[in-house]
Scaffold this motif. Structure first.
Motif, mmCIF file in Angstrom:
data_model
loop_
_atom_site.group_PDB
_atom_site.id
_atom_site.type_symbol
_atom_site.label_atom_id
_atom_site.label_comp_id
_atom_site.label_asym_id
_atom_site.label_seq_id
_atom_site.Cartn_x
_atom_site.Cartn_y
_atom_site.Cartn_z
ATOM 1 N N SER A 1 0.828 -1.195 0.000
ATOM 2 C CA SER A 1 0.000 0.000 0.000
ATOM 3 C C SER A 1 0.869 1.253 0.000
ATOM 4 O O SER A 1 1.951 1.275 0.596
ATOM 5 N N ARG A 2 0.388 2.293 -0.666
ATOM 6 C CA ARG A 2 1.147 3.525 -0.846
ATOM 7 C C ARG A 2 0.425 4.710 -0.232
ATOM 8 O O ARG A 2 -0.805 4.773 -0.228
ATOM 9 N N MET A 3 1.202 5.642 0.265
ATOM 10 C CA MET A 3 0.698 6.923 0.721
ATOM 11 C C MET A 3 1.664 8.005 0.280
ATOM 12 O O MET A 3 2.871 7.800 0.267
ATOM 13 N N TYR A 4 1.124 9.163 -0.047
ATOM 14 C CA TYR A 4 1.931 10.297 -0.457
ATOM 15 C C TYR A 4 1.536 11.527 0.341
ATOM 16 O O TYR A 4 0.371 11.698 0.702
ATOM 17 N N ALA A 5 2.522 12.365 0.598
ATOM 18 C CA ALA A 5 2.246 13.686 1.127
ATOM 19 C C ALA A 5 1.851 14.565 -0.057
ATOM 20 O O ALA A 5 2.709 15.104 -0.760
ATOM 21 N N GLU A 6 0.556 14.681 -0.294
ATOM 22 C CA GLU A 6 0.090 15.258 -1.547
ATOM 23 C C GLU A 6 0.446 16.730 -1.698
ATOM 24 O O GLU A 6 0.630 17.195 -2.822
ATOM 25 N N THR A 7 0.545 17.456 -0.605
ATOM 26 C CA THR A 7 0.950 18.849 -0.728
ATOM 27 C C THR A 7 2.393 18.969 -1.194
ATOM 28 O O THR A 7 2.780 20.005 -1.733
ATOM 29 N N VAL A 8 3.185 17.931 -0.992
ATOM 30 C CA VAL A 8 4.565 17.893 -1.456
ATOM 31 C C VAL A 8 4.646 17.286 -2.852
ATOM 32 O O VAL A 8 5.265 17.846 -3.759
ATOM 33 N N VAL A 9 4.008 16.138 -3.021
ATOM 34 C CA VAL A 9 4.157 15.360 -4.247
ATOM 35 C C VAL A 9 3.341 15.944 -5.393
ATOM 36 O O VAL A 9 3.802 15.965 -6.545
ATOM 37 N N LYS A 10 2.127 16.379 -5.101
ATOM 38 C CA LYS A 10 1.243 16.978 -6.107
ATOM 39 C C LYS A 10 1.076 16.096 -7.334
ATOM 40 O O LYS A 10 1.050 16.582 -8.467
ATOM 41 N N GLY A 11 0.984 14.794 -7.105
ATOM 42 C CA GLY A 11 0.749 13.850 -8.171
ATOM 43 C C GLY A 11 1.944 13.536 -9.045
ATOM 44 O O GLY A 11 1.795 12.821 -10.049
ATOM 45 N N ARG A 12 3.127 14.024 -8.700
ATOM 46 C CA ARG A 12 4.283 13.909 -9.585
ATOM 47 C C ARG A 12 5.193 12.728 -9.292
ATOM 48 O O ARG A 12 5.996 12.349 -10.149
ATOM 49 N N PHE A 13 5.119 12.154 -8.099
ATOM 50 C CA PHE A 13 6.078 11.136 -7.670
ATOM 51 C C PHE A 13 5.406 9.782 -7.540
ATOM 52 O O PHE A 13 4.203 9.683 -7.248
ATOM 53 N N THR A 14 6.192 8.726 -7.703
ATOM 54 C CA THR A 14 5.715 7.366 -7.542
ATOM 55 C C THR A 14 6.754 6.552 -6.786
ATOM 56 O O THR A 14 7.923 6.531 -7.167
ATOM 57 N N ILE A 15 6.322 5.895 -5.718
ATOM 58 C CA ILE A 15 7.201 5.020 -4.954
ATOM 59 C C ILE A 15 6.856 3.573 -5.285
ATOM 60 O O ILE A 15 5.681 3.221 -5.447
ATOM 61 N N SER A 16 7.875 2.740 -5.389
ATOM 62 C CA SER A 16 7.680 1.328 -5.669
ATOM 63 C C SER A 16 8.789 0.531 -5.000
ATOM 64 O O SER A 16 9.816 1.086 -4.599
ATOM 65 N N ARG A 17 8.584 -0.777 -4.882
ATOM 66 C CA ARG A 17 9.596 -1.630 -4.268
ATOM 67 C C ARG A 17 9.554 -3.017 -4.892
ATOM 68 O O ARG A 17 8.519 -3.475 -5.380
ATOM 69 N N ASP A 18 10.712 -3.666 -4.856
ATOM 70 C CA ASP A 18 10.792 -5.077 -5.200
ATOM 71 C C ASP A 18 10.776 -5.912 -3.928
ATOM 72 O O ASP A 18 11.237 -7.041 -3.915
ATOM 73 N N TYR A 19 10.253 -5.399 -2.942
ATOM 74 C CA TYR A 19 10.152 -5.707 -1.535
ATOM 75 C C TYR A 19 11.396 -5.269 -0.769
ATOM 76 O O TYR A 19 11.307 -4.400 0.100
ATOM 77 N N THR A 20 12.545 -5.835 -1.080
ATOM 78 C CA THR A 20 13.741 -5.508 -0.317
ATOM 79 C C THR A 20 14.144 -4.050 -0.484
ATOM 80 O O THR A 20 14.425 -3.356 0.498
ATOM 81 N N ASN A 21 14.164 -3.574 -1.734
ATOM 82 C CA ASN A 21 14.610 -2.235 -2.065
ATOM 83 C C ASN A 21 13.439 -1.399 -2.563
ATOM 84 O O ASN A 21 12.343 -1.921 -2.788
ATOM 85 N N ASN A 22 13.654 -0.104 -2.754
ATOM 86 C CA ASN A 22 12.596 0.719 -3.305
ATOM 87 C C ASN A 22 13.174 1.837 -4.156
ATOM 88 O O ASN A 22 14.365 2.171 -4.063
ATOM 89 N N THR A 23 12.314 2.410 -4.997
ATOM 90 C CA THR A 23 12.682 3.545 -5.826
ATOM 91 C C THR A 23 11.617 4.628 -5.712
ATOM 92 O O THR A 23 10.452 4.349 -5.432
ATOM 93 N N LEU A 24 12.033 5.856 -5.914
ATOM 94 C CA LEU A 24 11.135 7.001 -5.948
ATOM 95 C C LEU A 24 11.333 7.706 -7.277
ATOM 96 O O LEU A 24 12.388 8.301 -7.511
#
Length: 123
Positions: A56-79
């Motif tokens: 599950s994902r959550m974003y600080a929308e006032t910061v991200v404003k729909g522009r960022f995406t977080i994902s993971r291969d479980y162990t690691n993650n990317t933004l």
């Protein structure tokens, strides 16, 4: 223990994109949540994105404003950060914490932290 290492920061112009990576080289064997925070000089550390152990994902929308995406291969993650703006300039930190104990609004709720990677966005 958990050894977190961020990479992918750099200097870009407004409107460009960057992808930050967080590699966990010594992961624990129980589920953990992950997040990205950022801190500009003279400012408080603020939450950016959160990715729980269940995906599950959550974003600080006032910061991200729909522009960022977080994902993971479980162990690691990317933004993935698109359409960067000068106000995105900061040191970005990867963090990990225990599910149901770590919350994006509270940086101190996260147990493990990387050293940070710098992002500079020029107008």
């Amino acid at each position: 223990g958990m050894d977190l290492l961020e990479s992918g920061g750099g200097s870009v112009q407004a409107g460009e994109s960057l992808t930050l990576s967080c590699v966990v080289s010594t992961p624990i064997l129980i589920p953990y949540s992950m997040a990205w925070f950022r801190q500009a000089p003279g400012q408080e550390r603020e939450g950016v994105a959160f990715l729980d152990a269940d995906g599950s994902r959550m974003y600080a929308e006032t910061v991200v404003k729909g522009r960022f995406t977080i994902s993971r291969d479980y162990t690691n993650n990317t933004l993935r950060m698109n359409t960067l703006e000068p106000e995105d300039t900061a040191t970005y930190y990867c963090a990990a914490g225990l599910p149901e104990k770590a919350f994006l609004k509270f940086p101190n709720s996260f147990t493990w932290w990387g050293r940070g990677t710098r992002v500079t966005v020029s107008a």
